[in-house]
Design an enzyme around this catalytic site. Structure first.
Site, mmCIF file in Angstrom:
data_model
loop_
_atom_site.group_PDB
_atom_site.id
_atom_site.type_symbol
_atom_site.label_atom_id
_atom_site.label_comp_id
_atom_site.label_asym_id
_atom_site.label_seq_id
_atom_site.Cartn_x
_atom_site.Cartn_y
_atom_site.Cartn_z
ATOM 1 N N SER A 77 30.540 47.149 47.135
ATOM 2 C CA SER A 77 30.052 46.071 46.256
ATOM 3 C C SER A 77 29.269 46.619 45.060
ATOM 4 C CB SER A 77 29.152 45.115 47.042
ATOM 5 O OG SER A 77 28.577 44.182 46.151
ATOM 6 N N LYS B 220 33.528 34.669 52.671
ATOM 7 C CA LYS B 220 33.320 33.606 51.672
ATOM 8 C C LYS B 220 33.616 32.206 52.211
ATOM 9 C CE LYS B 220 33.908 36.298 47.439
ATOM 10 N NZ LYS B 220 34.574 36.310 46.122
ATOM 11 N N ASP C 61 32.426 32.217 40.731
ATOM 12 C CA ASP C 61 33.558 32.966 40.151
ATOM 13 C C ASP C 61 34.208 32.207 38.995
ATOM 14 O OD1 ASP C 61 33.471 35.372 41.485
ATOM 15 O OD2 ASP C 61 34.815 34.740 43.098
ATOM 16 N N GLY D 210 42.029 33.992 46.715
ATOM 17 C CA GLY D 210 40.730 33.369 46.481
ATOM 18 C C GLY D 210 40.335 33.366 45.018
ATOM 19 N N THR E 255 54.176 35.283 47.281
ATOM 20 C CA THR E 255 54.427 34.406 48.429
ATOM 21 C C THR E 255 54.370 32.965 47.923
ATOM 22 O OG1 THR E 255 53.282 36.048 49.774
ATOM 23 C CG2 THR E 255 53.666 33.891 50.793
ATOM 24 N N GLY F 272 38.338 42.418 33.290
ATOM 25 C CA GLY F 272 37.759 41.803 34.480
ATOM 26 C C GLY F 272 36.279 42.082 34.680
HETATM 27 N N1 LIG Z 1 36.557 40.456 38.013
HETATM 28 C C1 LIG Z 1 36.015 39.820 39.031
HETATM 29 O O1 LIG Z 1 34.862 39.382 39.005
HETATM 30 C C2 LIG Z 1 36.842 39.583 40.260
HETATM 31 C C3 LIG Z 1 36.464 38.575 41.176
HETATM 32 C C4 LIG Z 1 37.260 38.365 42.305
HETATM 33 C C5 LIG Z 1 38.384 39.165 42.510
HETATM 34 N N2 LIG Z 1 38.698 40.140 41.618
HETATM 35 C C6 LIG Z 1 39.920 40.958 41.801
HETATM 36 O O2 LIG Z 1 41.023 40.078 41.831
HETATM 37 C C7 LIG Z 1 42.028 40.554 42.698
HETATM 38 C C8 LIG Z 1 42.450 39.440 43.661
HETATM 39 O O3 LIG Z 1 41.339 39.091 44.476
HETATM 40 P P1 LIG Z 1 41.449 37.965 45.618
HETATM 41 O O4 LIG Z 1 40.097 37.861 46.230
HETATM 42 O O5 LIG Z 1 42.107 36.735 45.104
HETATM 43 O O6 LIG Z 1 42.428 38.678 46.667
HETATM 44 P P2 LIG Z 1 43.441 38.015 47.711
HETATM 45 O O7 LIG Z 1 42.932 36.671 48.145
HETATM 46 O O8 LIG Z 1 43.726 39.072 48.715
HETATM 47 O O9 LIG Z 1 44.791 37.767 46.840
HETATM 48 C C9 LIG Z 1 45.568 38.850 46.388
HETATM 49 C C10 LIG Z 1 46.635 38.337 45.424
HETATM 50 O O10 LIG Z 1 47.394 39.454 44.943
HETATM 51 C C11 LIG Z 1 48.765 39.288 45.296
HETATM 52 N N3 LIG Z 1 49.391 40.579 45.605
HETATM 53 C C12 LIG Z 1 48.835 41.592 46.333
HETATM 54 N N4 LIG Z 1 49.728 42.613 46.430
HETATM 55 C C13 LIG Z 1 50.860 42.210 45.784
HETATM 56 C C14 LIG Z 1 52.124 42.821 45.538
HETATM 57 N N5 LIG Z 1 52.417 44.063 45.975
HETATM 58 N N6 LIG Z 1 53.034 42.123 44.809
HETATM 59 C C15 LIG Z 1 52.759 40.880 44.342
HETATM 60 N N7 LIG Z 1 51.570 40.255 44.544
HETATM 61 C C16 LIG Z 1 50.638 40.910 45.246
HETATM 62 C C17 LIG Z 1 48.753 38.379 46.497
HETATM 63 O O11 LIG Z 1 50.027 37.777 46.660
HETATM 64 P P3 LIG Z 1 50.485 37.235 48.117
HETATM 65 O O12 LIG Z 1 49.872 35.883 48.268
HETATM 66 O O13 LIG Z 1 51.967 37.207 48.010
HETATM 67 O O14 LIG Z 1 49.995 38.231 49.122
HETATM 68 C C18 LIG Z 1 47.641 37.398 46.105
HETATM 69 O O15 LIG Z 1 48.086 36.456 45.164
HETATM 70 C C19 LIG Z 1 41.420 41.798 43.374
HETATM 71 O O16 LIG Z 1 41.911 42.926 42.698
HETATM 72 C C20 LIG Z 1 39.943 41.668 43.150
HETATM 73 O O17 LIG Z 1 39.278 42.910 43.052
HETATM 74 C C21 LIG Z 1 37.963 40.351 40.494
#
Ligand SMILES: NC(=O)c1ccc[n+]([C@@H]2O[C@H](COP(=O)([O-])OP(=O)(O)OC[C@H]3O[C@@H](n4cnc5c(N)ncnc54)[C@H](OP(=O)(O)O)[C@@H]3O)[C@@H](O)[C@H]2O)c1
Length: 277
Positions: A14, A65, A102, A131, A154, A240
């Protein structure tokens, strides 16, 4: 001394302590911000004893969360709409309050870095249905986006997210994502693709208008391949890191009583920790 923490499992990765400790020092506040590794089965007990542990509140990260929202006595509109909490605080009556910052972080950063992004009311393409995508869709709709196209590997996850937000959100087949960029005013990558150690996003931007905006919520690396490609063809880009910094503002204000500013100094400090200083 006021104290807050970030709760996760694992929690080591974190960046929240770096952000909040920077502000504590900047504003000369007698406070502390800790990391707390809490197992999922221990979360209820931990949150139930937040006051006894000396905390005014906490950030919550994966995988807690959704559970944190369920355990809170009160939740604001954003946390309820997103279905997850990332910021908790104890109110004067000792009740646990939950928010999700967020959407606020994403929109505040987008508006600062690409003002006028919603002029003309053109559709927004969001990639991802996890999320973060859920928070972003909530934020975009609250900010007046008229139509959101949602593409996710998906498709069932995209359909579920779209159904939760109503007819302004339409699902696009993952294979059609490049073609569907035609006419869009904003593209948001809310997947983890493009992150260090993950697969590339691999998106052809040919159909995307050169005056449109590209936002990537992945912040490691700071300039993702998507942002580099967008910048090279003249699109305005939003990284980001800004979202990460802005989402921390409301929590700090709740716990420590000062609304902190996201400054270039803070940005440089956190970018350096990502190896990008
Ligand atoms: N900048 C910020 O403040 C901030 C805040 C939150 C998150 N983030 C970043 O945002 C990203 C997503 O976070 P999250 O919490 O939403 O994660 P999450 O709930 O695990 O969702 C991951 C997303 O990425 C997709 N994905 C993963 N691997 C893939 C692949 N090989 N091909 C196609 N799609 C793929 C997933 O698709 P499926 O549904 O098909 O698995 C899903 O839509 C992370 O990298 C995180 O570090 C940044």
């Amino acid at each position: 001394m006021k104290r807050a923490c970030v709760i996760g499992w694992p929690v080591e990765h974190s960046r929240s302590p770096l952000i909040h400790r920077y502000w504590l020092k900047q504003y000369g506040i007698d406070g502390a911000y800790e990391k707390e590794a809490v197992r999922p089965e221990d979360l209820a007990e931990f949150l139930g004893s937040l006051k006894e542990r000396g905390y005014a509140g906490a950030n919550v990260t994966l995988p807690h969360k959704e559970a944190a929202l369920q355990l809170a006595a009160l939740a604001d509109e954003a946390a309820r709409a997103i279905g997850a909490a990332n910021t908790l605080w104890l109110d004067d009556s000792g009740r646990l309050n939950a928010s999700n910052t967020d959407a606020y972080g994403f929109i505040t950063n987008l508006s600062a870095a690409a003002s006028g992004w919603n002029e003309g009311g053109r559709p927004v393409m969001v990639l991802g249905a996890g999320g973060a995508a859920r928070a972003i869709v909530h934020g975009l709709l609250a900010e007046g986006a008229r139509r959101i196209l949602l593409a996710n590997r998906t498709s069932g996850r995209a359909r579920a997210l779209a159904a939760a937000f109503g007819p302004a959100v339409a699902v696009v087949d993952w294979q059609e994502r490049a073609r569907a960029l035609t006419g869009c005013g904003l593209l948001v990558n809310a997947t983890s693709l493009g992150m260090t150690g993950k697969d590339a996003l691999d998106l052809d931007l040919a159909a995307f208008a050169p005056h449109a905006v590209v936002a990537d919520i992945v912040y490691s690396p700071l300039e993702t391949e998507l942002l580099a490609a967008a910048r090279a063809r003249g699109n305005r880009t939003v990284d980001g890191l800004g979202m990460l910094l802005h989402q921390a503002v409301p929590g700090f204000e709740r716990w420590f009583g000062v609304r902190p500013e996201v400054t270039p100094g803070l940005r440089d400090h956190i970018a350096a920790s990502l190896g990008e200083g």
